[in-house]
Design a protein around this motif. Structure first.
Motif, PDB file in Angstrom:
ATOM      1  N   GLU A   1     -20.057 -24.146  77.574  1.00  0.00           N
ATOM      2  CA  GLU A   1     -19.315 -23.761  76.073  1.00  0.00           C
ATOM      3  C   GLU A   1     -20.622 -24.246  75.124  1.00  0.00           C
ATOM      4  O   GLU A   1     -20.924 -23.109  74.402  1.00  0.00           O
ATOM      5  CB  GLU A   1     -18.474 -24.684  75.817  1.00  0.00           C
ATOM      6  CG  GLU A   1     -17.896 -24.905  74.247  1.00  0.00           C
ATOM      7  CD  GLU A   1     -17.694 -23.434  73.654  1.00  0.00           C
ATOM      8  OE1 GLU A   1     -17.610 -23.259  72.360  1.00  0.00           O
ATOM      9  OE2 GLU A   1     -17.532 -22.646  74.348  1.00  0.00           O
ATOM     10  N   PHE A   2     -21.544 -25.084  75.214  1.00  0.00           N
ATOM     11  CA  PHE A   2     -22.412 -25.361  74.106  1.00  0.00           C
ATOM     12  C   PHE A   2     -23.708 -24.677  74.383  1.00  0.00           C
ATOM     13  O   PHE A   2     -24.372 -24.437  73.386  1.00  0.00           O
ATOM     14  CB  PHE A   2     -22.737 -26.899  74.212  1.00  0.00           C
ATOM     15  CG  PHE A   2     -21.576 -27.867  74.049  1.00  0.00           C
ATOM     16  CD1 PHE A   2     -20.442 -27.407  73.196  1.00  0.00           C
ATOM     17  CD2 PHE A   2     -21.552 -29.254  74.312  1.00  0.00           C
ATOM     18  CE1 PHE A   2     -19.499 -28.133  72.745  1.00  0.00           C
ATOM     19  CE2 PHE A   2     -20.599 -30.053  73.892  1.00  0.00           C
ATOM     20  CZ  PHE A   2     -19.389 -29.333  73.275  1.00  0.00           C
ATOM     21  N   GLU A   3     -24.131 -24.228  75.526  1.00  0.00           N
ATOM     22  CA  GLU A   3     -25.146 -23.218  75.831  1.00  0.00           C
ATOM     23  C   GLU A   3     -24.565 -21.841  75.044  1.00  0.00           C
ATOM     24  O   GLU A   3     -25.477 -21.319  74.305  1.00  0.00           O
ATOM     25  CB  GLU A   3     -25.290 -22.970  77.346  1.00  0.00           C
ATOM     26  CG  GLU A   3     -26.032 -24.012  78.129  1.00  0.00           C
ATOM     27  CD  GLU A   3     -26.065 -23.660  79.557  1.00  0.00           C
ATOM     28  OE1 GLU A   3     -26.698 -24.666  80.127  1.00  0.00           O
ATOM     29  OE2 GLU A   3     -25.042 -22.852  80.093  1.00  0.00           O
ATOM     30  N   ASN A   4     -23.423 -21.521  75.062  1.00  0.00           N
ATOM     31  CA  ASN A   4     -23.060 -20.457  74.479  1.00  0.00           C
ATOM     32  C   ASN A   4     -23.039 -20.399  72.999  1.00  0.00           C
ATOM     33  O   ASN A   4     -23.262 -19.505  72.175  1.00  0.00           O
ATOM     34  CB  ASN A   4     -21.525 -19.863  74.920  1.00  0.00           C
ATOM     35  CG  ASN A   4     -21.720 -19.387  76.543  1.00  0.00           C
ATOM     36  OD1 ASN A   4     -22.712 -18.714  76.718  1.00  0.00           O
ATOM     37  ND2 ASN A   4     -20.354 -19.572  77.050  1.00  0.00           N
ATOM     38  N   LEU A   5     -22.672 -21.613  72.601  1.00  0.00           N
ATOM     39  CA  LEU A   5     -22.541 -21.986  71.072  1.00  0.00           C
ATOM     40  C   LEU A   5     -24.240 -21.697  70.451  1.00  0.00           C
ATOM     41  O   LEU A   5     -24.169 -21.187  69.307  1.00  0.00           O
ATOM     42  CB  LEU A   5     -21.982 -23.249  70.810  1.00  0.00           C
ATOM     43  CG  LEU A   5     -21.505 -23.541  69.514  1.00  0.00           C
ATOM     44  CD1 LEU A   5     -20.299 -22.653  69.140  1.00  0.00           C
ATOM     45  CD2 LEU A   5     -20.898 -25.193  69.313  1.00  0.00           C
ATOM     46  N   LEU A   6     -24.904 -22.459  71.271  1.00  0.00           N
ATOM     47  CA  LEU A   6     -26.403 -22.447  70.883  1.00  0.00           C
ATOM     48  C   LEU A   6     -26.941 -20.862  70.570  1.00  0.00           C
ATOM     49  O   LEU A   6     -27.661 -20.444  69.732  1.00  0.00           O
ATOM     50  CB  LEU A   6     -27.260 -23.057  71.785  1.00  0.00           C
ATOM     51  CG  LEU A   6     -28.874 -23.258  71.341  1.00  0.00           C
ATOM     52  CD1 LEU A   6     -28.871 -24.040  70.005  1.00  0.00           C
ATOM     53  CD2 LEU A   6     -29.480 -23.928  72.577  1.00  0.00           C
ATOM     54  N   VAL A   7     -26.329 -20.069  71.414  1.00  0.00           N
ATOM     55  CA  VAL A   7     -26.833 -18.821  71.341  1.00  0.00           C
ATOM     56  C   VAL A   7     -26.225 -17.936  69.949  1.00  0.00           C
ATOM     57  O   VAL A   7     -27.157 -17.192  69.425  1.00  0.00           O
ATOM     58  CB  VAL A   7     -26.315 -17.827  72.667  1.00  0.00           C
ATOM     59  CG1 VAL A   7     -26.814 -16.312  72.281  1.00  0.00           C
ATOM     60  CG2 VAL A   7     -27.195 -18.393  73.680  1.00  0.00           C
ATOM     61  N   GLU A   8     -25.187 -18.387  69.700  1.00  0.00           N
ATOM     62  CA  GLU A   8     -24.441 -17.724  68.663  1.00  0.00           C
ATOM     63  C   GLU A   8     -25.027 -18.867  67.091  1.00  0.00           C
ATOM     64  O   GLU A   8     -24.651 -17.980  65.999  1.00  0.00           O
ATOM     65  CB  GLU A   8     -23.053 -17.874  68.592  1.00  0.00           C
ATOM     66  CG  GLU A   8     -22.471 -17.089  69.768  1.00  0.00           C
ATOM     67  CD  GLU A   8     -21.004 -17.352  69.931  1.00  0.00           C
ATOM     68  OE1 GLU A   8     -20.200 -17.499  69.026  1.00  0.00           O
ATOM     69  OE2 GLU A   8     -20.545 -17.171  71.090  1.00  0.00           O
ATOM     70  N   ALA A   9     -25.524 -19.549  67.196  1.00  0.00           N
ATOM     71  CA  ALA A   9     -25.926 -20.572  66.075  1.00  0.00           C
ATOM     72  C   ALA A   9     -27.117 -19.823  65.191  1.00  0.00           C
ATOM     73  O   ALA A   9     -27.983 -19.447  65.717  1.00  0.00           O
ATOM     74  CB  ALA A   9     -26.317 -21.848  66.549  1.00  0.00           C
ATOM     75  N   PRO A  10     -26.629 -20.051  63.762  1.00  0.00           N
ATOM     76  CA  PRO A  10     -27.795 -19.326  62.892  1.00  0.00           C
ATOM     77  C   PRO A  10     -28.830 -20.382  62.971  1.00  0.00           C
ATOM     78  O   PRO A  10     -28.641 -21.602  63.384  1.00  0.00           O
ATOM     79  CB  PRO A  10     -26.911 -19.416  61.568  1.00  0.00           C
ATOM     80  CG  PRO A  10     -25.854 -20.610  61.772  1.00  0.00           C
ATOM     81  CD  PRO A  10     -25.339 -20.372  63.081  1.00  0.00           C
TER      82      PRO A  10
ATOM     83  N   TYR B   1     -16.949 -19.150  65.432  1.00  0.00           N
ATOM     84  CA  TYR B   1     -18.226 -20.239  65.879  1.00  0.00           C
ATOM     85  C   TYR B   1     -17.822 -21.609  65.124  1.00  0.00           C
ATOM     86  O   TYR B   1     -18.143 -22.537  65.640  1.00  0.00           O
ATOM     87  CB  TYR B   1     -19.099 -19.654  65.250  1.00  0.00           C
ATOM     88  CG  TYR B   1     -20.593 -20.482  65.231  1.00  0.00           C
ATOM     89  CD1 TYR B   1     -21.315 -20.757  65.957  1.00  0.00           C
ATOM     90  CD2 TYR B   1     -20.647 -21.211  63.840  1.00  0.00           C
ATOM     91  CE1 TYR B   1     -22.474 -21.940  65.926  1.00  0.00           C
ATOM     92  CE2 TYR B   1     -21.750 -21.747  63.606  1.00  0.00           C
ATOM     93  CZ  TYR B   1     -22.668 -22.260  64.658  1.00  0.00           C
ATOM     94  OH  TYR B   1     -23.603 -23.113  64.583  1.00  0.00           O
ATOM     95  N   GLU B   2     -17.486 -21.350  63.902  1.00  0.00           N
ATOM     96  CA  GLU B   2     -17.061 -22.641  62.916  1.00  0.00           C
ATOM     97  C   GLU B   2     -16.030 -23.380  63.712  1.00  0.00           C
ATOM     98  O   GLU B   2     -16.279 -24.638  63.730  1.00  0.00           O
ATOM     99  CB  GLU B   2     -16.887 -22.261  61.662  1.00  0.00           C
ATOM    100  CG  GLU B   2     -17.773 -21.561  60.910  1.00  0.00           C
ATOM    101  CD  GLU B   2     -17.867 -20.246  60.946  1.00  0.00           C
ATOM    102  OE1 GLU B   2     -17.260 -19.597  61.666  1.00  0.00           O
ATOM    103  OE2 GLU B   2     -18.800 -19.314  60.337  1.00  0.00           O
ATOM    104  N   ASN B   3     -15.051 -22.792  63.983  1.00  0.00           N
ATOM    105  CA  ASN B   3     -13.892 -23.695  64.639  1.00  0.00           C
ATOM    106  C   ASN B   3     -14.514 -24.275  66.133  1.00  0.00           C
ATOM    107  O   ASN B   3     -13.907 -25.347  66.340  1.00  0.00           O
ATOM    108  CB  ASN B   3     -12.790 -22.787  65.184  1.00  0.00           C
ATOM    109  CG  ASN B   3     -11.795 -22.573  63.724  1.00  0.00           C
ATOM    110  OD1 ASN B   3     -12.042 -23.090  62.760  1.00  0.00           O
ATOM    111  ND2 ASN B   3     -10.773 -21.586  63.897  1.00  0.00           N
TER     112      ASN B   3
END
Length: 201
Positions: A142-151, A44-46
């Protein structure tokens, strides 16, 4: 429809070519326009770091295209795109700092952004917009998926990242396929997120 002479901006099939930059144990695509690839699943961080670097690259990319645009209206729109890339990059800095991420130098990223503009020499404005939409699609997903994973503490920033990509996608669709003024999508994005952009810029 906005009446203006289309600038001479070319997007070839090699635009946003595959340039990979090693980061820690994985290889991350930092060029905006191609989905990130890695020999191992990026963390996630990368992925946040790659998105941040893409905004810096994108600012230079649009800025250089603006300098070479053939009409005032297209020049203004490209400068607006560059400004949004800069604002989003600045807004992401708290997340970059939270995870002690180490971006590539802005000089390197700007150089890569300038390099990509070499491929943009022959297409009309409409053709540019159509191609830009195709390039942005994978990043919206990609950013939709990133939002799901975001704390929880990161979600406002990742939502900003996603919404800006959606705004650019809608801008490109309007300017290309719909032959209409896409600036409204950029304006709506800025209005929606003005508090966060003002606080972090």
């Amino acid at each position: 429809m906005v009446d203006f002479l289309p600038p001479t901006i070319c997007i070839s099939e090699r635009a946003f070519s595959n340039r990979l930059v090693p980061y820690r144990s994985s290889t991350i695509m930092i060029d905006k326009g191609i989905p990130m690839r890695s020999s191992v699943a990026p963390t996630y961080e990368n992925r946040v770091l790659s998105a941040y670097e893409g905004e810096i690259l994108g600012e230079e990319f649009f800025s250089v295209l603006a300098q070479n645009a053939d009409s005032d209206q297209s020049r203004v729109k490209l400068r607006n795109l560059a400004a949004i890339e800069r604002l989003v990059a600045e807004a992401l800095l708290p997340v970059i700092a939270r995870y002690s991420l180490q971006p590539n130098s802005k000089v390197l990223l700007a150089e890569k952004g300038r390099d990509e503009t070499v491929e943009y020499a022959e297409l009309s404005w409409t053709e540019f917009a159509v191609k830009l939409k195709k390039l942005l699609g994978p990043f919206v997903r990609e950013f939709e998926n990133l939002l799901v994973e975001a704390p929880v503490e990161d979600r406002p920033y990742i939502q900003l990242l996603l919404d800006h990509e959606i705004a650019l996608f809608a801008f490109a669709q309007a300017e290309g396929e719909e032959s209409s003024d896409g600036q409204i999508h950029l304006d709506n994005f800025l209005q929606r997120h003005q508090a966060l952009l003002r606080n972090e810029s």
